[in-house]
Design an enzyme around this catalytic site. Structure first.
Site, PDB file in Angstrom:
ATOM      1  CG  HIS A   1      71.635-117.375  39.381  1.00 20.55           C
ATOM      2  ND1 HIS A   1      70.689-117.807  40.311  1.00 20.55           N
ATOM      3  CD2 HIS A   1      72.018-118.434  38.865  1.00 20.55           C
ATOM      4  CE1 HIS A   1      70.672-118.970  40.401  1.00 20.55           C
ATOM      5  NE2 HIS A   1      71.418-119.422  39.673  1.00 20.55           N
TER       6      HIS A   1
HETATM    7  C1  UD1 Z   1      75.931-121.825  39.291  1.00 19.14           C
HETATM    8  C2  UD1 Z   1      75.182-122.868  39.036  1.00 19.14           C
HETATM    9  C3  UD1 Z   1      73.485-122.720  39.448  1.00 19.14           C
HETATM   10  C4  UD1 Z   1      73.623-122.119  41.119  1.00 19.14           C
HETATM   11  C5  UD1 Z   1      74.408-120.723  40.651  1.00 19.14           C
HETATM   12  C6  UD1 Z   1      74.358-119.830  42.066  1.00 19.14           C
HETATM   13  C7  UD1 Z   1      75.664-124.437  37.403  1.00 19.14           C
HETATM   14  C8  UD1 Z   1      75.265-125.216  36.032  1.00 19.14           C
HETATM   15  N1  UD1 Z   1      74.946-123.620  37.759  1.00 19.14           N
HETATM   16  O1  UD1 Z   1      75.441-120.955  37.970  1.00 19.14           O
HETATM   17  O2  UD1 Z   1      72.652-123.992  39.686  1.00 19.14           O
HETATM   18  O3  UD1 Z   1      72.325-121.817  41.321  1.00 19.14           O
HETATM   19  O4  UD1 Z   1      75.813-121.130  40.277  1.00 19.14           O
HETATM   20  O5  UD1 Z   1      75.407-119.108  42.094  1.00 19.14           O
HETATM   21  O6  UD1 Z   1      76.815-125.137  37.687  1.00 19.14           O
HETATM   22  N2  UD1 Z   1      81.226-115.379  38.354  1.00 19.14           N
HETATM   23  C9  UD1 Z   1      82.119-114.678  39.058  1.00 19.14           C
HETATM   24  N3  UD1 Z   1      82.383-114.811  40.300  1.00 19.14           N
HETATM   25  C10 UD1 Z   1      82.248-116.260  40.748  1.00 19.14           C
HETATM   26  C11 UD1 Z   1      81.472-117.047  40.085  1.00 19.14           C
HETATM   27  C12 UD1 Z   1      81.012-116.612  38.895  1.00 19.14           C
HETATM   28  O7  UD1 Z   1      82.135-113.587  38.654  1.00 19.14           O
HETATM   29  O8  UD1 Z   1      82.821-116.460  41.874  1.00 19.14           O
HETATM   30  C13 UD1 Z   1      80.664-115.190  37.050  1.00 19.14           C
HETATM   31  C14 UD1 Z   1      81.567-115.447  36.134  1.00 19.14           C
HETATM   32  O9  UD1 Z   1      81.733-114.651  35.001  1.00 19.14           O
HETATM   33  C15 UD1 Z   1      80.843-116.904  35.615  1.00 19.14           C
HETATM   34  C16 UD1 Z   1      79.336-116.391  35.670  1.00 19.14           C
HETATM   35  O10 UD1 Z   1      79.479-115.562  37.064  1.00 19.14           O
HETATM   36  O11 UD1 Z   1      80.968-116.802  34.038  1.00 19.14           O
HETATM   37  C17 UD1 Z   1      78.329-117.644  35.906  1.00 19.14           C
HETATM   38  O12 UD1 Z   1      78.907-118.663  36.705  1.00 19.14           O
HETATM   39  P1  UD1 Z   1      78.970-120.011  36.808  1.00 19.14           P
HETATM   40  O13 UD1 Z   1      79.482-120.723  37.610  1.00 19.14           O
HETATM   41  O14 UD1 Z   1      79.002-120.484  35.199  1.00 19.14           O
HETATM   42  O15 UD1 Z   1      77.468-120.430  36.829  1.00 19.14           O
HETATM   43  P2  UD1 Z   1      76.235-119.716  37.760  1.00 19.14           P
HETATM   44  O16 UD1 Z   1      75.339-118.764  36.696  1.00 19.14           O
HETATM   45  O17 UD1 Z   1      76.797-119.056  38.920  1.00 19.14           O
END
Ligand code: UD1
Length: 385
Positions: A207
């Protein structure tokens, strides 16, 4: 009574916070706690399922944050968390790990002069293009108490000029959770549901923005995994970010790679702990596989957890297909021994040591040795204007 406010926001926070909440409950005559969820992760699969799996209480307060760029995410969390801190007036804010919620809440606490304890302090990849590295560096600079998992973390902090009296090595809270949940995970039916037999498959997670946001690097990794999948089926519980990028880039998983939805804690534990190997770019899984001695190939060029390589079952393989395939073949052929060992203090009792330290330092403050104070009355009034 010491008043603690615990913060969680994203998936890797939940397994670190669960044992701390339980340890505080064991000292409930001395400590009270409030759990705040920033809402950074909000899906059932990325968040809610963990509360049941880890037997965590529902958050007392949930902020409405949701997705967005990291800056927008943090900009939404901060004023909401500020209101919470002003109304709750805790003695300590406890933040864990390195996600955007960690630094956003630490920053707010520091502005309001509330003491910050950072769990999993001191880890460094020395790669500032990783959002987590910046979050770690800044949170550690703000924290009053830096609770570290290993000696390398202590050394990093000392090198950055953090005073030694703020650093306490407590071990690894995520391994507390792992040991507590291992028995329950054995009741998971995930292997039957996926028609898998122990050691006859590999588990993959992916991811990191550096791996999945660029079509070339995502393509390279999927190519390598596809090649491994010709010899060993690969199960891929895919993060929402990765699923979205694969759709955007019009990529499908290679033959032999099964993409499934993200799993809850117990199902995922049952999956990876029975795998012949794991391939991952996660930070946590490098540590968890080390604790159980499962071979782990980390799809990154660096790690903030070097102890998992020095002592554990982890190897860095980057995103170069030849390197990934070569390392996987060594495991498949049984030519390498990955028999590592769990590092010192990864013993299932880190959370108790954390709570002990929080209580001891709060008592010291009461006897006048610490001078950091809570939110001031003018700050409270300013907030209400
Ligand atoms: C975050 C953490 C990372 C961790 C990872 C595990 C930061 C900088 N990064 O990255 O350290 O390893 O989580 O999961 O905080 N999304 C959903 N549903 C959710 C959450 C996210 O659909 O419940 C999607 C959204 O489109 C979002 C994307 O995933 O934009 C990325 O989510 P985000 O919270 O920005 O960071 P992660 O890549 O999940």
């Amino acid at each position: 009574m010491v008043k603690i406010l615990n913060v969680v926001g994203a998936r890797p926070n939940f397994m670190k916070m669960a044992p701390i909440i339980a340890a505080i409950n064991r000292r409930s005559n001395e400590v009270s706690q409030t759990l705040v969820h920033t809402g950074q992760h909000y899906d059932e699969a990325m968040s809610s399922v963990f509360f049941g799996d880890l037997r965590m209480p529902e958050p007392d307060i949930t902020l409405e944050t949701r997705s967005g760029t990291p800056t927008r995410q943090m900009a939404r969390i901060m004023p909401l968390f500020e209101e919470v801190l002003i109304s709750q007036q805790p003695d300590w804010v406890v933040v864990v790990g390195d996600v955007n919620s960690t630094i956003a809440c630490a920053l707010v606490a520091s502005k309001l002069n509330v003491r910050i304890a950072h769990v999993e302090a001191g880890l460094r990849s020395f790669d500032r293009t990783m959002p987590e590295e910046v979050n770690r560096l800044l949170t550690d600079q703000l924290a009053d108490l830096l609770l570290t998992p290993s000696a390398d973390a202590d050394a990093n902090l000392l090198r950055e000029g953090i005073p030694a009296e703020r650093i306490v090595r407590v071990g690894n809270v995520m391994i507390d959770t792992l040991f507590q949940q291992l028995e329950r995970a054995r009741y998971s039916t995930i292997l039957d549901e996926l028609e898998l037999r122990p050691r006859e498959f590999a588990a993959l997670t992916l991811h990191r923005p550096a791996n999945v946001d660029d079509p070339e690097s995502l393509g390279r990794i999927l190519f390598a995994v596809g090649s491994i999948a010709r010899e060993l089926p690969v199960i891929f519980p895919a993060h929402p970010r990765t699923q979205a990028r694969m759709r955007e880039f019009d990529m499908v998983a290679p033959v032999g790679v099964r993409v499934i939805a993200p799993l809850g804690y117990l199902d995922f534990l049952q999956l990876w702990s029975n795998a012949q190997m794991t391939l991952t770019d996660s930070g946590g899984l490098q540590e968890e596989t080390t604790a159980l001695g499962v071979p782990c190939l980390t799809l990154r060029n660096n790690t903030e957890r070097p102890i998992t390589i020095e002592q554990g079952s982890n190897r860095l393989v980057g995103s170069n297909p030849a390197r990934i395939i070569c390392a996987a073949r060594k495991i498949l052929s049984g030519r390498v021994s990955y028999a590592g060992r769990a590092p010192e203090l990864w013993d299932g009792h880190a959370a108790d040591r954390i709570v002990e330290e929080l209580i001891a330092r709060s008592n010291r403050k009461l006897s006048g040795q610490q001078h950091r104070h809570r939110v001031t009355e003018p700050q409270r009034r300013a907030m209400k204007v």
